[in-house]
Scaffold this motif. Structure first.
Motif, mmCIF file in Angstrom:
data_model
loop_
_atom_site.group_PDB
_atom_site.id
_atom_site.type_symbol
_atom_site.label_atom_id
_atom_site.label_comp_id
_atom_site.label_asym_id
_atom_site.label_seq_id
_atom_site.Cartn_x
_atom_site.Cartn_y
_atom_site.Cartn_z
ATOM 1 N N UNK A 49 7.276 29.213 0.352
ATOM 2 C CA UNK A 49 6.182 28.153 0.655
ATOM 3 C C UNK A 49 5.005 28.805 0.259
ATOM 4 N N UNK A 50 4.626 29.835 0.472
ATOM 5 C CA UNK A 50 3.346 30.471 0.081
ATOM 6 C C UNK A 50 3.563 32.062 0.145
ATOM 7 N N UNK A 51 2.388 32.734 -0.471
ATOM 8 C CA UNK A 51 2.429 34.202 -0.744
ATOM 9 C C UNK A 51 1.049 34.624 -1.067
ATOM 10 N N UNK A 52 0.645 35.821 -0.286
ATOM 11 C CA UNK A 52 -0.431 36.233 -0.639
ATOM 12 C C UNK A 52 -0.407 37.699 -1.055
ATOM 13 N N UNK A 53 -1.189 38.184 -2.272
ATOM 14 C CA UNK A 53 -0.937 39.400 -2.795
ATOM 15 C C UNK A 53 -1.897 40.385 -1.939
ATOM 16 N N UNK A 54 -1.380 41.608 -2.350
ATOM 17 C CA UNK A 54 -2.099 42.705 -1.583
ATOM 18 C C UNK A 54 -3.700 42.751 -1.896
ATOM 19 N N UNK A 59 -0.814 32.147 -3.253
ATOM 20 C CA UNK A 59 0.281 31.318 -4.324
ATOM 21 C C UNK A 59 0.923 30.474 -3.410
ATOM 22 N N UNK A 60 1.417 29.266 -3.930
ATOM 23 C CA UNK A 60 1.570 28.119 -3.023
ATOM 24 C C UNK A 60 2.871 27.320 -3.723
ATOM 25 N N UNK A 61 3.867 26.942 -3.263
ATOM 26 C CA UNK A 61 4.817 25.885 -3.621
ATOM 27 C C UNK A 61 3.932 24.643 -3.846
ATOM 28 N N UNK A 62 4.165 23.801 -5.062
ATOM 29 C CA UNK A 62 3.511 22.363 -5.157
ATOM 30 C C UNK A 62 3.742 21.433 -4.200
ATOM 31 N N UNK A 63 4.650 21.614 -3.326
ATOM 32 C CA UNK A 63 4.863 20.606 -2.134
ATOM 33 C C UNK A 63 3.896 20.980 -1.110
ATOM 34 N N UNK A 64 3.156 22.146 -1.092
ATOM 35 C CA UNK A 64 2.431 22.281 0.103
ATOM 36 C C UNK A 64 0.889 22.619 -0.460
ATOM 37 N N UNK A 65 0.916 22.826 -1.599
ATOM 38 C CA UNK A 65 -0.584 22.959 -2.179
ATOM 39 C C UNK A 65 -1.528 22.008 -1.903
ATOM 40 N N UNK A 66 -2.737 22.455 -1.470
ATOM 41 C CA UNK A 66 -3.883 21.415 -0.841
ATOM 42 C C UNK A 66 -3.495 21.146 0.844
ATOM 43 N N UNK A 85 -2.283 18.451 7.540
ATOM 44 C CA UNK A 85 -1.416 17.148 7.089
ATOM 45 C C UNK A 85 0.038 17.326 6.938
ATOM 46 N N UNK A 86 0.502 17.781 8.138
ATOM 47 C CA UNK A 86 1.759 18.197 8.235
ATOM 48 C C UNK A 86 2.772 16.714 7.936
ATOM 49 N N UNK A 87 3.786 16.981 7.436
ATOM 50 C CA UNK A 87 4.723 15.591 7.184
ATOM 51 C C UNK A 87 6.006 15.960 7.747
ATOM 52 N N UNK A 88 6.776 14.874 7.914
ATOM 53 C CA UNK A 88 8.143 15.163 8.451
ATOM 54 C C UNK A 88 8.983 16.068 7.872
#
Length: 122
Positions: A49-54, A59-66, A85-88
């Motif tokens: 889904x997402x990650x954050x560097x030290x 970084x994001x998956x395309x499906x959740x970007x934005x 903006x959550x989706x089912x």
């Protein structure tokens, strides 16, 4: 001590928001190249889904970007995932993970939390 503990999941209507938290031990938090969020929906494989560097780069998956934002609080050893903006189709168990051995933001996660359920109703 449990390395990672997630919280903040729940039931929300489509279009709503939730914020997930992941509390880590100081050792895990400070020694990880990346802290990440993954999710697994029923009958599907776990996905990034997402990650954050030290250093703080996200970084994001395309499906959740934005829609999703990952952040970290070094003083609290905590990583957050703000979900708007959550989706089912966002319905899944969300897992926090720590990557202490790989420079890839998608792989190399060895420490995992127990997961928190996110359910988005239509």
């Amino acid at each position: 001590q449990v390395p990672l503990v997630e919280s903040g999941g729940g039931l929300v209507q489509a279009g709503g928001s939730l914020r997930l938290s992941c509390a880590a031990s100081r050792r895990t938090f400070s020694s990880s190249y990346f802290m990440g969020w993954f999710r697994q929906a029923p009958g599907k494989e776990r996905e990034f889904v997402a990650a954050i560097a030290w250093g703080g780069s996200p970084y994001y998956a395309d499906s959740v970007k934005g829609r999703f934002t990952i952040s970290r609080d070094s003083a609290e050893n905590t990583v957050y995932l703000q979900m708007n903006s959550l989706k089912p189709e966002d319905t899944a168990v969300y897992y926090c993970a720590a990557n202490q051995r790989s420079h890839s933001y998608k792989d190399g996660y060895d420490d995992w939390g127990q997961g928190t359920q996110v359910t988005v109703s239509s």
